[in-house]
Design an enzyme around this catalytic site. Structure first.
Site, PDB file in Angstrom:
ATOM      1  CB  SER A 128      -0.885   0.021   1.248  1.00  0.00           C
ATOM      2  OG  SER A 128      -1.576   1.254   1.353  1.00  0.00           O
ATOM      3  CE1 TYR A 141      -4.131  -1.941   5.140  1.00  0.00           C
ATOM      4  CE2 TYR A 141      -3.357   0.216   4.431  1.00  0.00           C
ATOM      5  CZ  TYR A 141      -3.820  -1.052   4.127  1.00  0.00           C
ATOM      6  OH  TYR A 141      -3.991  -1.426   2.810  1.00  0.00           O
TER       7      TYR A 141
END
Length: 268
Positions: A128, A141
């Site tokens: 990501s 995250y």
């Protein structure tokens, strides 16, 4: 001979779009999901919970038993998590790393013996853009995806002698259902973070809902598959998302932090 592809988390979003595209392009695709019921898809769907080593092993062994090889692994299964670090339950912190990092490693460990025997293979880890920087209220995250980026760099060098390629593709915001599956720490009344965290939740959901089409990521994955010797990392997202990574390298750290805080409306 058709190339055999294993895609984790293949029933929605980027995983599903990629599986559908690869089937269309003539690949033999095996997808995985924790729940394989009620899915009418044009590819094989196997049960797998990446957090459970026995489940991972069973799915990989089934593919080997049926077709004898795995040419491409796309580690796509992942979960989101939001909340002020002070208020995140330990159980949820463990879950995000168990899924996004240890789960990916578990699948890699199961496919590598076959790829080494073949003296060929491609592993694509879906990371990501958030993994390149610590994002406020998404720190866990960011950390899980950042760790996946570094693990990939190390793994590339370890398996290169066996003819195996490893790379990451880091998406920005895409219109998938990750927001509905993300763990949100509750907004606690009277919490020191209550107001600012609620504002961040609203902003995050806006970004996902107005994000790009997951089909763009599928096309990027296909392009990387067709690249003989892929780069270490690829990014796929808006210009602003991609330039933010370059700016982190170029700007003084506090200047960059200030820029991020302004972007997330955190300037006080």
């Amino acid at each position: 001979m058709k190339k055999i592809v294993l895609i984790t988390g293949a029933t929605s979003g980027i995983g599903k779009e990629t599986a559908l595209l690869l089937v269309q392009k003539g690949f033999l695709v095996y997808g995985t999901a924790r729940n394989t019921d009620h899915h009418n898809l044009p590819f094989r769907l196997l049960p797998m919970d990446v957090r459970n080593e026995a489940s991972v092993q069973a799915a990989v062994q089934q593919i080997i038993a049926e077709v004898g090889r795995i040419d491409i692994l796309i580690n796509n299964a992942g979960v989101g998590i939001t909340g002020a670090l002070e208020e995140l339950p330990t159980e949820q912190l463990h879950n995000v790393f168990a899924t996004n990092l240890y789960g990916a490693i578990s699948v890699i460990q199961q496919v590598l013996p076959t790829m080494r025997a073949q003296h060929s293979g491609l592993i694509i880890n879906i990371a990501s853009i958030a993994g390149y920087m610590g994002l406020p209220f998404r720190g866990a995250y960011s950390a899980s995806k950042g760790a996946l980026l570094l693990i990939t760099e190390a793994l590339r060098m370890e398996v290169k002698p066996f003819g195996i390629e490893v790379t990451t593709i880091s998406p920005g915001d895409y219109a998938t259902d990750i927001a509905s599956r993300r763990y949100h720490a509750p907004v606690i009344e009277n919490s020191a973070y209550a107001q600012v965290y609620q504002e961040q939740l609203n902003l995050m959901n806006e970004h996902v809902n107005s994000g790009g089409n997951p089909a763009e990521m599928a096309a990027k994955i296909l392009k990387v598959i067709n690249t003989p010797h892929p780069k270490v990392h690829y990014k796929q997202g808006s210009f602003l998302q991609k330039i933010s990574i370059a700016l982190k390298r170029l700007l003084p750290s506090k200047r960059y932090e200030k820029m991020l805080m302004k972007h997330y409306h955190l300037n006080h």
